[in-house]
Design a protein around this motif. Sequence first.
Motif, short mmCIF file in Angstrom:
data_model
loop_
_atom_site.label_atom_id
_atom_site.label_comp_id
_atom_site.label_asym_id
_atom_site.label_seq_id
_atom_site.Cartn_x
_atom_site.Cartn_y
_atom_site.Cartn_z
N ASN A 160 0.89 -1.19 0.06
CA ASN A 160 -0.04 -0.02 0.12
C ASN A 160 0.75 1.28 -0.06
O ASN A 160 0.40 2.33 -0.32
N SER A 258 -3.97 -0.81 11.88
CA SER A 258 -2.89 -0.15 11.49
C SER A 258 -1.90 -0.13 12.50
O SER A 258 -1.88 0.00 13.59
N SER A 274 -0.84 -1.56 6.78
CA SER A 274 -2.36 -1.63 6.93
C SER A 274 -2.75 -3.29 6.93
O SER A 274 -2.19 -3.71 6.14
N SER A 277 -2.50 -7.21 4.93
CA SER A 277 -1.69 -6.76 3.89
C SER A 277 -1.67 -7.73 2.82
O SER A 277 -2.34 -8.89 2.96
N ASN A 305 -6.28 1.20 2.49
CA ASN A 305 -5.10 1.55 3.34
C ASN A 305 -5.60 2.18 4.79
O ASN A 305 -5.73 3.26 4.73
N ARG A 306 -5.76 1.21 5.73
CA ARG A 306 -6.15 1.73 6.77
C ARG A 306 -5.30 2.87 7.61
O ARG A 306 -5.73 3.60 8.22
N ALA A 307 -4.10 2.83 7.27
CA ALA A 307 -3.11 3.88 8.19
C ALA A 307 -3.53 5.30 7.88
O ALA A 307 -3.35 6.09 8.47
N THR A 457 -7.18 9.50 11.75
CA THR A 457 -6.56 8.52 10.96
C THR A 457 -5.58 8.21 11.94
O THR A 457 -4.82 8.95 12.66
#
Length: 644
Positions: A160, A258, A274, A277, A305-307, A457
């Motif tokens: 990601n 994340s 994330s 992956s 991309n959860r980050a 986030t």
Amino acid sequence: MSVFNQPRKRVIQLIILGMVVLIITRLFFLQIVEKKYAKLADANAVLRKVVYPSRGIIFDRQNRSILGNDVLYDLVVTPASAKNIDTLYLCNILKIDKEEFRKRIINAIVKNGRVRQSVFAPLLAPDVFGQLQESMYLFQPGFELVPRQIRSYPYAAAANILGYIAEISPGMLKDSAYFSYNSGDYLGFTGLEKTYESVLMGKRGIQYLVKDNLNRPQGAYENGEFDSAAVAGKNLRLSLDIELQQLGEKLMKGKSGSIVAIDPQTGGILAMVSGPSFDPNLLTGSYRSANFSKLYVDTTKPLFNRAIQAMYPPGSTFKPMIALVGLDEGVITPSFGYPCGGAYYGCNRPIKCEHHDAGHAANLRLALSHSCNSYFSHVYRLSVDAGKFGGIKVGGMQKWADYMNNFGFGHRIGIDIPSEGRGLVPDKKYYDNRYKGSWNSCTSVFLGIGQGELLLTPLQMANAMCIVANRGSYYIPHFVSSIDNDDTRLLDKYKVKHDVAHISDTAYRAVINGMTDVVESGTGRVAQIEGVKVGGKTGTAENYGFVNGVRTKLKNHAMFVAFAPAENARIAIAVIVENSGYGARYAGPIAGIMMEKYLKDTLSVKRQAQMKTVIETVTIDPAMLAKSHLDSLNRAASIKQKKP
């Protein structure tokens, strides 16, 4: 009349004469002096071949190549020349029928015309390429094998972050932003590949080759006089530590959530995970499209991309920021205490605290180490209701929101990969719209404990720890530290130090003392590192979702934020493990493992045992995992990578 007309006539004659002389001079230059165009016009047997440049390589902070180039081949066709060839044999090699063959020829004509090359079969598998290479004389002059560089990922990590490349679409070719691209070109679609496309792509070259009577290339035309060399793309040097990234992805296996780790002294991102992956090798080569489709519909959402895109209520990890605002506004001091008996009773209903023992919120330091909800609910209300702002509705709420914006919340920070989320910081306008003017500090009291409408986030949470660790400053988080031979100034904005508001060192010192107590004697002891003082904060965020159309409370998200060493931080980190309970259960250990690995480059025996437990734990809903194909896809990519 004739006297006036005579000069005008001469002027017109002189203009015409000048134009004739200019045209004759230009023709003389082109046909007699400059031989290039005459030679190319006469050379009907000259093949113009595009030479694609080597795309820039990407290296991690230890100068390890984490993204390189391999070569596959495209089969291209010139429809006007594709005559009298063994169509049946070509179809057999490509495993297509004659109808598909005709369809591809028609598409090529529609796309690029009859006399220009178009991709007929992209990124051929090695076995197909081998068969074609042996028999290409049967398919000429209409078909040709053209080398195409593809990406390879030796560490099988950071998908990601790095992003992927793919062929430019017809729709994009119509966009003026892509005027320099041609049909068949590849470009970055996501991640660093997209952000730094302009420096990674390089510059195409042109080669002119002489053909014989069978249209076979025989060598360079005019000794390469008219050729132009391809210019390789520039290499990127990252702050990322690929081994730390691999460790993070291993820890998040079987989990949604994340990990974001940043160097507070530079803003360079050390790891961004994330979970779950996927192996980036899935999105390269001849199976890229098929694999992308599978990843896109997978129940675990590996492409998300959860980050930087997921937004969570931060829970108790937000309390240090509440404390900083209260200290800066003077509504509390480090010695301020609150008589918490297990709940906050200042509003319509009690807001429970996990602690009941006397004195656990006797001052700020104790309140942070025990994570007292009552204490921080009260500090929030003192801040927004402060008389100097005219109360919460006049200026208090907006002032508080301004603080949060300065901390990097509620807007994109500016990381150098696309699709960053904004998060949500509710302000006066938000509450006026939602409650039609009928609201007060009790309406928003849950903001004091990182709940309510607030959404952050993981990147914003990690950056907030950089601010605390640096005592009021940060650099925009970024991956690329330098670009080889760079003259673009693309990285200038990441070198600028940003100062946050005007909060005093005394306020930061009080908060840092409380956060070190969290790890040394409070709720975050699982993140202790021998010989290193760590500042941290656990968090447990309430999680609601819809089950059969009904809003339902689900298992809490576990969170942990930290920085170390506390006095001169080299790493700041935020960890979120969705649906896994308390922050100290999984998020805390993951943060401790990551920090210890980075700071000491090794893990203690105790930490290794802790890591084994974390890796073996699965927190994703079993029903969701049962429908996922991610593990099988990753295994297939791993097996393929191991083949010689």
